[in-house]
Design a protein around this motif. Structure first.
Motif, PDB file in Angstrom:
ATOM      1  N   MET A   1       0.839  -1.200   0.000  1.00 19.57           N
ATOM      2  CA  MET A   1       0.000   0.000   0.000  1.00 19.57           C
ATOM      3  C   MET A   1       0.878   1.255   0.000  1.00 19.57           C
ATOM      4  O   MET A   1       1.873   1.301   0.706  1.00 19.57           O
ATOM      5  CB  MET A   1      -0.880   0.006   1.261  1.00 19.57           C
ATOM      6  CG  MET A   1      -2.252  -0.584   0.990  1.00 19.57           C
ATOM      7  SD  MET A   1      -3.268  -0.900   2.431  1.00 19.57           S
ATOM      8  CE  MET A   1      -3.730   0.685   2.958  1.00 19.57           C
ATOM      9  N   SER A   3       2.385   4.825   0.863  1.00 23.29           N
ATOM     10  CA  SER A   3       2.452   5.568   2.119  1.00 23.29           C
ATOM     11  C   SER A   3       3.524   6.652   2.024  1.00 23.29           C
ATOM     12  O   SER A   3       4.355   6.641   1.121  1.00 23.29           O
ATOM     13  CB  SER A   3       2.779   4.635   3.285  1.00 23.29           C
ATOM     14  OG  SER A   3       4.092   4.145   3.148  1.00 23.29           O
ATOM     15  N   ASP A   5       5.618   9.765   4.931  1.00 23.73           N
ATOM     16  CA  ASP A   5       5.763  10.279   6.286  1.00 23.73           C
ATOM     17  C   ASP A   5       5.723  11.800   6.265  1.00 23.73           C
ATOM     18  O   ASP A   5       6.318  12.440   5.385  1.00 23.73           O
ATOM     19  CB  ASP A   5       7.094   9.831   6.902  1.00 23.73           C
ATOM     20  CG  ASP A   5       7.176   8.325   7.070  1.00 23.73           C
ATOM     21  OD1 ASP A   5       6.123   7.694   7.252  1.00 23.73           O
ATOM     22  OD2 ASP A   5       8.297   7.781   7.011  1.00 23.73           O
ATOM     23  N   VAL A 121      -7.714   7.349   3.999  1.00 26.29           N
ATOM     24  CA  VAL A 121      -6.338   7.027   4.370  1.00 26.29           C
ATOM     25  C   VAL A 121      -6.283   6.777   5.874  1.00 26.29           C
ATOM     26  O   VAL A 121      -7.207   7.141   6.604  1.00 26.29           O
ATOM     27  CB  VAL A 121      -5.357   8.174   4.014  1.00 26.29           C
ATOM     28  CG1 VAL A 121      -5.258   8.369   2.519  1.00 26.29           C
ATOM     29  CG2 VAL A 121      -5.743   9.461   4.702  1.00 26.29           C
ATOM     30  N   ARG A 131       2.837   8.890   9.895  1.00 24.84           N
ATOM     31  CA  ARG A 131       2.823   8.063   8.692  1.00 24.84           C
ATOM     32  C   ARG A 131       1.395   8.016   8.167  1.00 24.84           C
ATOM     33  O   ARG A 131       0.451   7.748   8.906  1.00 24.84           O
ATOM     34  CB  ARG A 131       3.312   6.648   8.992  1.00 24.84           C
ATOM     35  CG  ARG A 131       3.058   5.727   7.810  1.00 24.84           C
ATOM     36  CD  ARG A 131       4.066   4.692   7.525  1.00 24.84           C
ATOM     37  NE  ARG A 131       5.436   5.190   7.456  1.00 24.84           N
ATOM     38  CZ  ARG A 131       6.481   4.426   7.736  1.00 24.84           C
ATOM     39  NH1 ARG A 131       6.318   3.185   8.104  1.00 24.84           N
ATOM     40  NH2 ARG A 131       7.704   4.904   7.635  1.00 24.84           N
ATOM     41  N   THR A 133      -1.042   6.240   5.257  1.00 27.53           N
ATOM     42  CA  THR A 133      -1.137   5.097   4.351  1.00 27.53           C
ATOM     43  C   THR A 133      -2.509   5.107   3.691  1.00 27.53           C
ATOM     44  O   THR A 133      -3.512   5.375   4.353  1.00 27.53           O
ATOM     45  CB  THR A 133      -0.971   3.775   5.135  1.00 27.53           C
ATOM     46  OG1 THR A 133       0.177   3.878   5.961  1.00 27.53           O
ATOM     47  CG2 THR A 133      -0.814   2.603   4.209  1.00 27.53           C
ATOM     48  N   LYS A 135      -4.840   3.546  -0.152  1.00 30.79           N
ATOM     49  CA  LYS A 135      -4.830   2.661  -1.321  1.00 30.79           C
ATOM     50  C   LYS A 135      -4.476   3.393  -2.610  1.00 30.79           C
ATOM     51  O   LYS A 135      -3.907   2.811  -3.513  1.00 30.79           O
ATOM     52  CB  LYS A 135      -6.201   1.993  -1.467  1.00 30.79           C
ATOM     53  CG  LYS A 135      -6.483   0.981  -0.375  1.00 30.79           C
ATOM     54  CD  LYS A 135      -7.818   0.308  -0.577  1.00 30.79           C
ATOM     55  CE  LYS A 135      -8.079  -0.703   0.526  1.00 30.79           C
ATOM     56  NZ  LYS A 135      -9.404  -1.284   0.446  1.00 30.79           N
ATOM     57  N   LEU A 140      -3.315  10.226  -1.187  1.00 26.36           N
ATOM     58  CA  LEU A 140      -2.127  10.685  -0.460  1.00 26.36           C
ATOM     59  C   LEU A 140      -1.750  12.110  -0.875  1.00 26.36           C
ATOM     60  O   LEU A 140      -1.382  12.931  -0.030  1.00 26.36           O
ATOM     61  CB  LEU A 140      -0.949   9.734  -0.700  1.00 26.36           C
ATOM     62  CG  LEU A 140      -1.106   8.307  -0.189  1.00 26.36           C
ATOM     63  CD1 LEU A 140       0.138   7.493  -0.489  1.00 26.36           C
ATOM     64  CD2 LEU A 140      -1.410   8.269   1.290  1.00 26.36           C
TER      65      LEU A 140
END
Length: 163
Positions: A1, A3, A5, A121, A131, A133, A135, A140
């Motif tokens: 997935m 992701s 930070d 998310v 963080r 994450t 799909k 994002l």
């Protein structure tokens, strides 16, 4: 997935360069002539200690620091100016902390803001970073723009983008 930070990091070499440039400018400025001004950067404690003559000089150094940080592409919001205190020599001293990392309260605000936005998310706090994450990469990127637009009084970087 996918992701990434959310972090708040400072390039200490650029901070060192900015402080050295301010020291050079202090040596050449007329309003600092004859006044003893000492400024040193402690990389261990991430702070700048300033000792100078009076309030006017402290404000001038503050403005110079902000200007030189901006020139060096270091966000001046990382500077946390403490209270000016009198020294035994009749001068003033001030500690300027360099904020690095995301504190718990700010991290909680970021996570709450992401959850309230209803973007699909997950956000988790890990030490001094958050963080995120999800799909889809589009989700994002939407979170990145959301965090950039918020006003949380500190600069954020987005690192470790994994697809």
């Amino acid at each position: 997935m996918p992701s990434f930070d959310i972090v708040s990091q400072v390039d200490m070499q650029e901070v060192d360069n900015a402080v050295n440039n301010v020291l050079k400018e202090i040596e050449t400025r007329y309003d600092f002539r004859g006044a003893k001004t000492v400024m040193d950067l402690s990389k261990k404690t991430s702070s700048i200690n300033l000792v100078t003559g009076d309030d006017m000089k402290i404000k001038a150094v503050r403005d110079m620091l902000i200007t030189h940080f901006t020139r060096r592409k270091v966000d001046p919001r990382v500077l946390d100016f403490g209270q000016a205190e009198a020294t035994s020599g009749g001068q003033l001293k001030q500690e300027i902390k360099i904020k690095e990392g995301i504190d718990k309260d700010t991290a909680k605000k970021i996570v709450k803001m992401i959850k309230d936005s209803k973007i699909k998310v997950q956000a988790a706090i890990q030490d001094e970073q958050v963080r995120v994450t999800g799909k889809k990469l589009d989700d994002l990127q939407e979170v990145i723009s959301l965090v950039r637009d918020c006003d949380l009084e500190m600069p954020f970087q987005f690192v470790n983008m994994k697809k």
